[in-house]
Design a protein around this motif. Structure first.
Motif, mmCIF file in Angstrom:
data_model
loop_
_atom_site.group_PDB
_atom_site.id
_atom_site.type_symbol
_atom_site.label_atom_id
_atom_site.label_comp_id
_atom_site.label_asym_id
_atom_site.label_seq_id
_atom_site.Cartn_x
_atom_site.Cartn_y
_atom_site.Cartn_z
ATOM 1 N N GLY A 59 0.776 -1.239 0.000
ATOM 2 C CA GLY A 59 0.000 0.000 0.000
ATOM 3 C C GLY A 59 0.805 1.285 0.000
ATOM 4 N N ILE A 60 2.131 1.208 0.139
ATOM 5 C CA ILE A 60 2.955 2.404 0.223
ATOM 6 C C ILE A 60 3.499 2.751 -1.155
ATOM 7 N N MET A 61 3.360 4.028 -1.548
ATOM 8 C CA MET A 61 3.866 4.476 -2.835
ATOM 9 C C MET A 61 5.387 4.583 -2.800
ATOM 10 N N GLY A 62 6.016 4.377 -3.953
ATOM 11 C CA GLY A 62 7.463 4.252 -4.024
ATOM 12 C C GLY A 62 8.251 5.435 -3.494
ATOM 13 N N MET A 63 7.764 6.664 -3.716
ATOM 14 C CA MET A 63 8.515 7.840 -3.292
ATOM 15 C C MET A 63 8.172 8.296 -1.876
ATOM 16 N N GLU A 64 7.241 7.599 -1.239
ATOM 17 C CA GLU A 64 6.866 8.006 0.121
ATOM 18 C C GLU A 64 8.061 7.922 1.064
ATOM 19 N N PRO A 65 8.231 8.919 1.948
ATOM 20 C CA PRO A 65 9.347 8.887 2.892
ATOM 21 C C PRO A 65 9.118 7.915 4.036
ATOM 22 N N VAL A 66 10.212 7.301 4.450
ATOM 23 C CA VAL A 66 10.217 6.453 5.638
ATOM 24 C C VAL A 66 11.427 6.833 6.471
ATOM 25 N N VAL A 67 11.358 6.584 7.772
ATOM 26 C CA VAL A 67 12.519 6.725 8.644
ATOM 27 C C VAL A 67 13.168 5.353 8.744
ATOM 28 N N THR A 68 14.432 5.283 8.348
ATOM 29 C CA THR A 68 15.158 4.015 8.348
ATOM 30 C C THR A 68 15.961 3.866 9.635
ATOM 31 N N VAL A 69 15.758 2.748 10.315
ATOM 32 C CA VAL A 69 16.477 2.439 11.548
ATOM 33 C C VAL A 69 17.277 1.162 11.324
ATOM 34 N N THR A 79 10.641 9.839 16.089
ATOM 35 C CA THR A 79 9.799 11.031 16.190
ATOM 36 C C THR A 79 9.778 11.793 14.873
ATOM 37 N N PHE A 80 8.659 12.460 14.609
ATOM 38 C CA PHE A 80 8.534 13.311 13.427
ATOM 39 C C PHE A 80 7.656 14.496 13.772
ATOM 40 N N CYS A 81 8.206 15.703 13.638
ATOM 41 C CA CYS A 81 7.426 16.929 13.828
ATOM 42 C C CYS A 81 7.153 17.521 12.456
ATOM 43 N N PRO A 82 5.943 17.376 11.935
ATOM 44 C CA PRO A 82 5.650 17.887 10.596
ATOM 45 C C PRO A 82 5.900 19.386 10.445
ATOM 46 N N LEU A 83 5.601 20.166 11.461
ATOM 47 C CA LEU A 83 5.718 21.609 11.338
ATOM 48 C C LEU A 83 7.153 22.091 11.220
ATOM 49 N N CYS A 84 8.113 21.248 11.611
ATOM 50 C CA CYS A 84 9.533 21.573 11.460
ATOM 51 C C CYS A 84 10.231 20.634 10.488
ATOM 52 N N ASN A 85 9.503 19.645 9.967
ATOM 53 C CA ASN A 85 10.071 18.606 9.102
ATOM 54 C C ASN A 85 11.209 17.869 9.803
ATOM 55 N N SER A 86 11.124 17.770 11.113
ATOM 56 C CA SER A 86 12.206 17.195 11.907
ATOM 57 C C SER A 86 11.909 15.736 12.225
ATOM 58 N N ALA A 87 12.788 14.831 11.754
ATOM 59 C CA ALA A 87 12.638 13.402 12.022
ATOM 60 C C ALA A 87 13.881 12.912 12.752
ATOM 61 N N LEU A 88 13.731 12.639 14.038
ATOM 62 C CA LEU A 88 14.854 12.212 14.876
ATOM 63 C C LEU A 88 14.484 10.939 15.626
ATOM 64 N N MET A 138 15.899 9.690 6.822
ATOM 65 C CA MET A 138 14.714 9.582 5.977
ATOM 66 C C MET A 138 15.139 9.277 4.554
ATOM 67 N N GLU A 139 14.428 8.353 3.935
ATOM 68 C CA GLU A 139 14.632 8.027 2.533
ATOM 69 C C GLU A 139 13.302 7.560 1.972
ATOM 70 N N SER A 140 13.261 7.272 0.679
ATOM 71 C CA SER A 140 12.005 6.821 0.093
ATOM 72 C C SER A 140 11.792 5.330 0.357
ATOM 73 N N TRP A 141 10.552 4.928 0.246
ATOM 74 C CA TRP A 141 10.205 3.517 0.394
ATOM 75 C C TRP A 141 10.947 2.683 -0.653
ATOM 76 N N ASP A 142 11.016 3.179 -1.886
ATOM 77 C CA ASP A 142 11.749 2.459 -2.926
ATOM 78 C C ASP A 142 13.223 2.284 -2.561
ATOM 79 N N GLN A 143 13.830 3.328 -2.006
ATOM 80 C CA GLN A 143 15.241 3.250 -1.646
ATOM 81 C C GLN A 143 15.472 2.254 -0.515
ATOM 82 N N PHE A 144 14.567 2.241 0.453
ATOM 83 C CA PHE A 144 14.713 1.298 1.556
ATOM 84 C C PHE A 144 14.567 -0.139 1.073
ATOM 85 N N ARG A 145 13.518 -0.411 0.316
ATOM 86 C CA ARG A 145 13.272 -1.815 -0.054
ATOM 87 C C ARG A 145 14.262 -2.319 -1.104
ATOM 88 N N ALA A 146 14.902 -1.409 -1.847
ATOM 89 C CA ALA A 146 15.939 -1.848 -2.779
ATOM 90 C C ALA A 146 17.146 -2.382 -2.021
#
Length: 321
Positions: free
Chosen positions: A70-80, A113-122, A181-189
């Motif tokens: 269900g996730i589109m290829g360019m959607e961002p994900v946080v990679t751990v 964590t992700f704060c949309p108003l600051c685009n901060s993903a930590l 943060m990277e795209s779903w396509d980048q993570f699954r590749a």
């Protein structure tokens, strides 16, 4: 509740709150307001939803990358990626609506964590002073950045800094982990057998962006501080490493920069989560990876310029001039 959350997230419900800490004591009876690093309480505002109105997650479920459709290829994900554990992707389509995921990976208790108003993903290690903390969303903002709280001491924490600002944990620091943060396509590749967080059991419009066109705005939401210097737009993205900030536009042109002992690389293919109504169709802002000269991943953030200036007013702007 969903309608209220959507309206709040789309910047329609947020209102300034009383700056007197006595006001907060009624909502937060177990928070020690006598201990704080906040000098001007006017900086603390209500973002609209009350405490836990944006529900942080503490029991995330995961599925195999190959089972996610269900996730589109360019959607961002946080990679751990933590040694001894399978790589995990935390989709921004879920973090947009929950902002914090408490998890445990490779024996390490973490908060994504992700704060949309600051685009901060930590991502932080949740172990502090010999205790494992569990984080929630306070519903408060400071310089437009999420104020988190821990359920164990009811202390408040500044998400962009990872530092306690009110209560017993004032001055305590969370250790940031080298995630990105990277795209779903980048993570699954890279990790076709990896894990991805499954859709939470909440009634939310996952995959949609309630902050349509926010990163094209001229002014941040509920922010009255100074604009960034050097003519940099308030909502321009910058790559923060420590107290230094590199404008993302430099990386887009250069592709890679080697400065101040770090190597920063940019790769096209990640959608902005704060552009169009559908996250996966947002404009391409690319993905950032930060490493030491020796190739070790480093903690960093890709945040808006106004937030960097607000929290690091004496920080160094890496303009390449």
């Amino acid at each position: 509740m969903l309608k209220q959350l959507v309206l709040a997230a789309s910047l329609a419900l947020a209102v300034p709150a009383n700056a007197d800490p006595e006001f907060w004591k009624h909502e937060w009876p177990d928070t020690d307001f006598s201990r704080t690093s906040v000098e001007n309480w006017v900086e603390i505002l209500s973002g609209g939803p009350p405490k836990d109105g944006i529900p942080a997650l503490s029991d995330p479920q995961f599925i195999r990358v190959s089972d996610e459709t269900g996730i589109m290829g360019m959607e961002p994900v946080v990679t751990v990626e933590i040694k001894g554990a399978e790589p995990r992707a935390y989709p921004i389509r879920y973090l947009t609506w929950h902002e914090i995921v408490n998890d445990k990976v490779g024996g390490v208790p973490i908060a994504v964590t992700f704060c949309p108003l600051c685009n901060s993903a930590l991502t932080f290690d949740r172990r502090v002073k010999g205790r494992v903390l569990t984080f929630g969303v306070s519903g408060k903002l400071r310089n437009s950045d999420m104020v988190m709280y821990d359920r164990e001491t009811q202390s408040w924490w500044q998400q962009a800094l990872g530092i306690g600002i009110v209560g017993e944990m004032t001055g305590a620091e969370l250790r940031a982990l080298p995630t990105w943060m990277e795209s779903w396509d980048q993570f699954r590749a890279r990790h076709p057998e990896g894990l991805v967080m499954a859709q939470p059991a909440h009634a939310r419009r996952y995959g949609s962006n309630p902050y349509v066109n926010y990163d094209s705005s001229s002014r941040p939401f509920l922010y009255s501080g100074e604009s960034p210097p050097h003519g940099i737009a308030a909502l321009a993205r910058v790559v923060r490493v420590g107290d230094r900030a590199w404008p993302l536009e430099r990386l887009v042109v250069a592709g890679e920069l080697r400065e101040a002992g770090v190597v920063i690389r940019w790769e096209a293919g990640q959608a902005s989560a704060l552009d169009t109504g559908t996250i996966g169709r947002g404009k391409d802002v690319g993905s950032i990876r930060v490493r030491t000269a020796g190739g070790q991943d480093m903690p960093h953030d890709v945040m808006f310029a106004f937030a960097f200036h607000a929290f690091w007013p004496d920080g160094q702007w890496m303009l390449g001039r």
